[in-house]
Design a protein around this motif. Structure first.
Motif, short mmCIF file in Angstrom:
data_model
loop_
_atom_site.label_atom_id
_atom_site.label_comp_id
_atom_site.label_asym_id
_atom_site.label_seq_id
_atom_site.Cartn_x
_atom_site.Cartn_y
_atom_site.Cartn_z
N ASP A 153 2.67 8.53 2.91
CA ASP A 153 2.15 9.44 3.92
C ASP A 153 2.95 9.33 5.21
OD1 ASP A 153 0.01 11.28 4.94
OD2 ASP A 153 -0.34 9.60 6.29
N ARG A 154 3.29 8.11 5.60
CA ARG A 154 4.06 7.90 6.82
C ARG A 154 5.47 8.48 6.66
NH1 ARG A 154 2.84 7.11 11.96
NH2 ARG A 154 1.01 6.03 11.12
N ASP B 161 0.87 -1.18 0.00
CA ASP B 161 0.00 0.00 0.00
C ASP B 161 0.91 1.23 0.00
OD1 ASP B 161 -1.71 2.12 0.50
OD2 ASP B 161 -2.99 0.99 1.89
N LYS C 162 -0.26 4.82 1.75
CA LYS C 162 -0.09 4.93 3.19
C LYS C 162 1.39 5.02 3.57
CE LYS C 162 -4.36 2.66 4.76
NZ LYS C 162 -4.92 1.53 5.54
#
Length: 441
Positions: free
Chosen positions: A57-58, A51, A54
């Motif tokens: 984003d992290r 993914d 995600k």
């Protein structure tokens, strides 16, 4: 764990105790923000699909935990497709390791020091292809399978191919640079690690006949050696990074490749800070050569080792293009990112934030790397000081040298993103800039 204190990351890249003048590291491992081992493993489906949205984003929020940095970088740099399975990646990895072993074997057949656990820092051949019998060279290489005799054997068969001559001429320069690279780190106290770095750069110089080896590449390759245990994996990670940057190293008799980005930097600064641009031109710095190093080695000298890695992964996450893997694979022998690549429908959700902004610009020629805006952001922050105190180019260089160890990677990336948006908005309304970068939003 939420609420746990931030953990310093310096312990993962140990500095030699006698080196007391290295820049302080600002990056810290922050629970709940930094991409942890647990969150990284949880980002994969049962069959191994990542993914990526995600994950990006992290990374934007807090970087990557040092223990998984290497394997995450393989995705950020396009070594693997995020939508690939465990099985598919295992096959690709095995194929690449075999390919690297073959390339390294070819190099070793010509010059047996490659793969021997040693490296050279003195020339072994003249520009016209004749072996050198300098005592220093003999002392350094005589224990490596009689290297000098093998070079003599090569030349005795007739004139050497020009590719072989140029490559052999490069090897000692690689060795000199390897010896100077990241010498403050305990990791490079081991000769085997220096030899591994030399091997990778030597093999790369052999396969990339257009660019070969240039000073600065060792600074880009060094982290790969530390983060990826397998030499072949480190090589392919470096090779993918060079797909982005090799244009900077391509030189002719009249120009250096990075001049293109320096020209772009001048254009960006002219748009977002015309007073500063005019001042720099008045001082004779309109070519922006004072920013040469920042662009060539991606701020390696302006940040601590640990912070420079944090900056790189932030940049790559912001620039992430989900089609990157296929663009590289489709281009075959073409080393550039987009040339010869097939066009695919792209999911904006899987793109980095910077790439999403670029997707709004329909003319690819207007797509500039985020590194240009990072430098522009530094100049913008130092604008008042440069305008008030710089009375010559030496002053400009000194003011910019003072930023070493004082930059914050995350703030720098945020500043670069803001300038990028501001530039696109202003450039659209500036006729003179549209002539340089004609694009529509």
């Amino acid at each position: 764990m939420w609420g746990a204190p931030a953990e310093p990351a310096d312990s993962y890249y140990e500095v030699r105790p006698e080196c007391t003048d290295v820049p302080n590291t600002k990056f810290k491992i922050r629970p709940g923000k930094t991409l942890s081992v647990r969150r990284w493993k949880a980002a994969f489906s049962p069959d191994g699909r990542l993914d990526i949205a995600k994950t990006l984003d992290r990374i934007h929020r807090g970087g990557i935990h040092p223990t998984i940095r290497g394997e995450v970088w393989e995705f950020l740099l396009g070594c693997f497709d995020a939508d690939s399975t465990y099985e598919e990646r295992d096959q690709i990895r095995q194929q690449r390791r075999e390919q690297y072993a073959k390339m390294k074997s070819d190099c070793r057949e010509i010059f047996p020091v490659v793969g021997s656990g040693k490296y050279i820092t003195a020339p072994v051949i003249t520009e016209d292809g004749q072996p050198i019998s300098d005592p220093l060279v003999l002392a350094e290489t005589s224990q490596d399978d009689n290297t000098i005799e093998i070079v003599k054997e090569l030349t005795s068969r007739g004139p050497l191919d020009n590719k072989v001559i140029q490559w052999l001429l490069t090897l000692h320069q690689i060795g000199l640079d390897v010896r100077r690279t990241d010498r403050t780190l305990v990791f490079y106290e081991k000769e085997e690690n220096l030899a591994k770095l030399w091997d990778i750069l030597s093999v790369y110089a052999w396969i990339d006949t257009d660019v070969g080896y240039c000073q600065g590449m060792s600074d880009l390759c060094s982290p790969m050696i530390m983060l990826l245990e397998d030499e072949a994996d480190a090589f392919w990670c470096f090779e993918r990074l060079m797909r982005r940057l090799r244009g900077n190293f391509r030189c002719t008799d009249s120009s250096v490749g990075v001049e293109t980005q320096l020209c772009s930097l001048a254009t960006v600064t002219q748009v977002i800070d015309p007073k500063l641009h005019q001042h720099l031109e008045t001082l004779g710095g309109g070519d922006y050569l004072f920013a040469f190093r920042m662009l060539m080695v991606l701020f390696r000298r302006e940040f601590s080792f640990c912070d420079s890695l944090y900056l790189w992964e932030m940049m790559w996450a912001l620039e992430y293009d989900p089609d990157m893997f296929y663009q590289y694979e489709d281009s075959g022998s073409d080393m550039e990112k987009t040339e010869g690549a097939k066009v695919r429908q792209k999911s904006t959700r899987k793109c980095g934030k910077y790439e999403r902004e670029n997707m709004k610009v329909k003319n690819p020629e207007a797509h500039l790397p985020i590194s240009v805006f990072l430098v522009a952001s530094v100049l913008k922050d130092k604008s008042s000081t440069l305008l008030q105190e710089a009375r010559g180019l030496d002053d400009v260089v000194q003011i910019l040298n003072d930023i070493t160890g004082n930059l914050d990677a995350k703030k720098a990336c945020i500043g670069a993103m803001k300038l990028h948006k501001k530039y696109l908005k202003k450039a659209q309304a500036t006729p003179s800039t549209q002539k340089l970068f004609p694009f529509t939003l």
